[in-house]
Design a protein around this motif. Sequence first.
Motif, mmCIF file in Angstrom:
data_model
loop_
_atom_site.group_PDB
_atom_site.id
_atom_site.type_symbol
_atom_site.label_atom_id
_atom_site.label_comp_id
_atom_site.label_asym_id
_atom_site.label_seq_id
_atom_site.Cartn_x
_atom_site.Cartn_y
_atom_site.Cartn_z
ATOM 1 N N TYR A 32 13.701 57.030 23.322
ATOM 2 C CA TYR A 32 13.981 57.098 21.890
ATOM 3 C C TYR A 32 15.284 57.856 21.716
ATOM 4 C CZ TYR A 32 13.164 58.303 16.949
ATOM 5 O OH TYR A 32 13.269 58.466 15.594
ATOM 6 N N TYR A 36 21.504 62.827 14.708
ATOM 7 C CA TYR A 36 21.360 63.792 13.626
ATOM 8 C C TYR A 36 22.751 64.194 13.147
ATOM 9 C CZ TYR A 36 16.347 64.494 14.283
ATOM 10 O OH TYR A 36 14.987 64.311 14.328
ATOM 11 N N SER A 43 21.169 72.748 7.989
ATOM 12 C CA SER A 43 20.401 72.419 9.186
ATOM 13 C C SER A 43 20.636 70.963 9.562
ATOM 14 C CB SER A 43 18.913 72.646 8.908
ATOM 15 O OG SER A 43 18.683 73.945 8.443
ATOM 16 N N PRO A 44 20.414 70.616 10.822
ATOM 17 C CA PRO A 44 20.528 69.210 11.220
ATOM 18 C C PRO A 44 19.496 68.349 10.488
ATOM 19 C CG PRO A 44 20.477 70.657 13.142
ATOM 20 C CD PRO A 44 20.105 71.500 11.964
ATOM 21 N N LEU A 46 17.973 64.086 10.360
ATOM 22 C CA LEU A 46 17.970 62.766 11.001
ATOM 23 C C LEU A 46 18.817 61.784 10.196
ATOM 24 C CD1 LEU A 46 16.794 60.853 13.190
ATOM 25 C CD2 LEU A 46 14.937 60.376 11.560
ATOM 26 N N ARG A 51 15.258 52.537 19.511
ATOM 27 C CA ARG A 51 14.478 52.471 20.742
ATOM 28 C C ARG A 51 15.135 51.472 21.683
ATOM 29 N NH1 ARG A 51 9.639 54.750 21.233
ATOM 30 N NH2 ARG A 51 8.530 55.526 19.411
ATOM 31 N N TYR B 33 9.276 72.830 17.655
ATOM 32 C CA TYR B 33 10.330 73.158 18.614
ATOM 33 C C TYR B 33 11.042 74.445 18.205
ATOM 34 C CZ TYR B 33 10.402 68.084 19.884
ATOM 35 O OH TYR B 33 10.099 66.793 20.283
ATOM 36 N N LEU B 45 17.304 73.335 23.771
ATOM 37 C CA LEU B 45 15.869 73.448 23.600
ATOM 38 C C LEU B 45 15.322 74.640 24.382
ATOM 39 C CD1 LEU B 45 13.217 72.254 22.569
ATOM 40 C CD2 LEU B 45 13.202 70.775 24.599
ATOM 41 N N ILE B 48 8.813 74.118 23.412
ATOM 42 C CA ILE B 48 8.120 73.134 22.586
ATOM 43 C C ILE B 48 6.657 73.553 22.508
ATOM 44 C CG2 ILE B 48 7.664 70.669 22.267
ATOM 45 C CD1 ILE B 48 9.428 70.482 24.931
ATOM 46 N N TYR B 50 2.998 71.674 21.533
ATOM 47 C CA TYR B 50 2.365 70.395 21.193
ATOM 48 C C TYR B 50 1.157 70.590 20.287
ATOM 49 C CZ TYR B 50 5.464 68.781 24.837
ATOM 50 O OH TYR B 50 6.587 68.508 25.581
ATOM 51 N N TRP B 96 6.071 61.733 13.110
ATOM 52 C CA TRP B 96 6.255 60.326 13.466
ATOM 53 C C TRP B 96 5.809 59.450 12.304
ATOM 54 C CZ3 TRP B 96 8.636 57.866 17.366
ATOM 55 C CH2 TRP B 96 8.973 58.610 18.502
ATOM 56 N N SER B 99 7.347 54.291 13.431
ATOM 57 C CA SER B 99 7.891 54.278 14.797
ATOM 58 C C SER B 99 9.155 55.114 14.941
ATOM 59 C CB SER B 99 8.139 52.846 15.267
ATOM 60 O OG SER B 99 9.257 52.297 14.625
ATOM 61 N N ALA B 100 9.410 56.001 14.016
ATOM 62 C CA ALA B 100 10.567 56.893 14.118
ATOM 63 C C ALA B 100 10.100 58.330 14.033
ATOM 64 C CB ALA B 100 11.576 56.598 13.011
ATOM 65 N N GLU B 101 10.665 59.156 14.899
ATOM 66 C CA GLU B 101 10.343 60.576 14.860
ATOM 67 C C GLU B 101 11.407 61.303 14.058
ATOM 68 O OE1 GLU B 101 11.133 62.955 18.343
ATOM 69 O OE2 GLU B 101 9.392 64.243 17.960
ATOM 70 N N THR B 102 10.981 62.135 13.155
ATOM 71 C CA THR B 102 11.912 62.974 12.396
ATOM 72 C C THR B 102 11.611 64.424 12.700
ATOM 73 O OG1 THR B 102 12.022 61.357 10.607
ATOM 74 C CG2 THR B 102 12.765 63.596 10.122
ATOM 75 N N LEU B 103 12.634 65.161 13.094
ATOM 76 C CA LEU B 103 12.499 66.601 13.212
ATOM 77 C C LEU B 103 12.941 67.222 11.898
ATOM 78 C CD1 LEU B 103 11.988 66.221 16.220
ATOM 79 C CD2 LEU B 103 13.619 68.062 16.658
ATOM 80 N N PHE B 105 14.000 70.537 10.308
ATOM 81 C CA PHE B 105 14.502 71.838 10.731
ATOM 82 C C PHE B 105 14.363 72.868 9.626
ATOM 83 C CE2 PHE B 105 16.594 71.253 14.829
ATOM 84 C CZ PHE B 105 16.675 69.878 14.919
#
Lengths: 113, 114
Positions: A32, A36, A43-44, A46, A51, B33, B45, B48, B50, B96, B99-103, B105
């Motif tokens: 993936y 960003y 802050s960062p 997305l 994919r 994170y 990083l 992490i 979980y 998630w 199908s996209a992960e967003t962080l 912050f």
Amino acid sequence: QQQVRQSPQSLTVWEGETAILNCSYEDSTFDYFPWYHQFPGESPALLIAIRPVSNKKEDGRFTIFFNKREKKFSLHIADSQPGDSATYFCAARTGGSNAKLTFGKGTKLSVKS
Amino acid sequence: DMKVTQMPRYLIKRMGENVLLECGQDMSHETMYWYRQDPGLGLQLIYISYDVDSNSEGDIPKGYRVSRKKREHFSLILDSAKTNQTSVYFCASSFWGSSAETLYFGSGTRLTVL
């Protein structure tokens, strides 16, 4: 240990031009690839992601081109605007139960009018 | 609205002191994170998590430890801080969707170790 390499470190383009930001990686388990952006003092956040099953992902003026064989991906910003000036980070994520997201060092983009 | 809260925003410590950086999220996200950001080095990083008590080292864990006793809280601890730990620290939680992960912050903690 840098698993995601990003270039150039800084980039200046004129308003209306296409900015091209590049990334490469080595680990084949990455599954993936997000980009960003970070504006000064913020802050960062997305921007867009892809994919490896696809070789292209578009969202408005932003397009990711992905080359799985060469382990490279790039962000193209069409019709660049001064408001696009920011630092852009590519990233790559491993899959599985112990997934982690690793970022590149960033490209500082300046769009001049 | 998804929100990640970091405290404090600014912190000045002396070398050898202990440092506690706190992060909270109100979205019940499992994965969180800790990153540090230094000029020219991007986001590195540190750790992490979980879920509660399920933590894993990132790329630069040396000198740091973490604690996650509740899903909504993730703490970063520096035991005996060093001057090279002066940095901006970002916490993020992972979501998630489609199908996209967003962080997401937090606003970051700027730590100065004198």
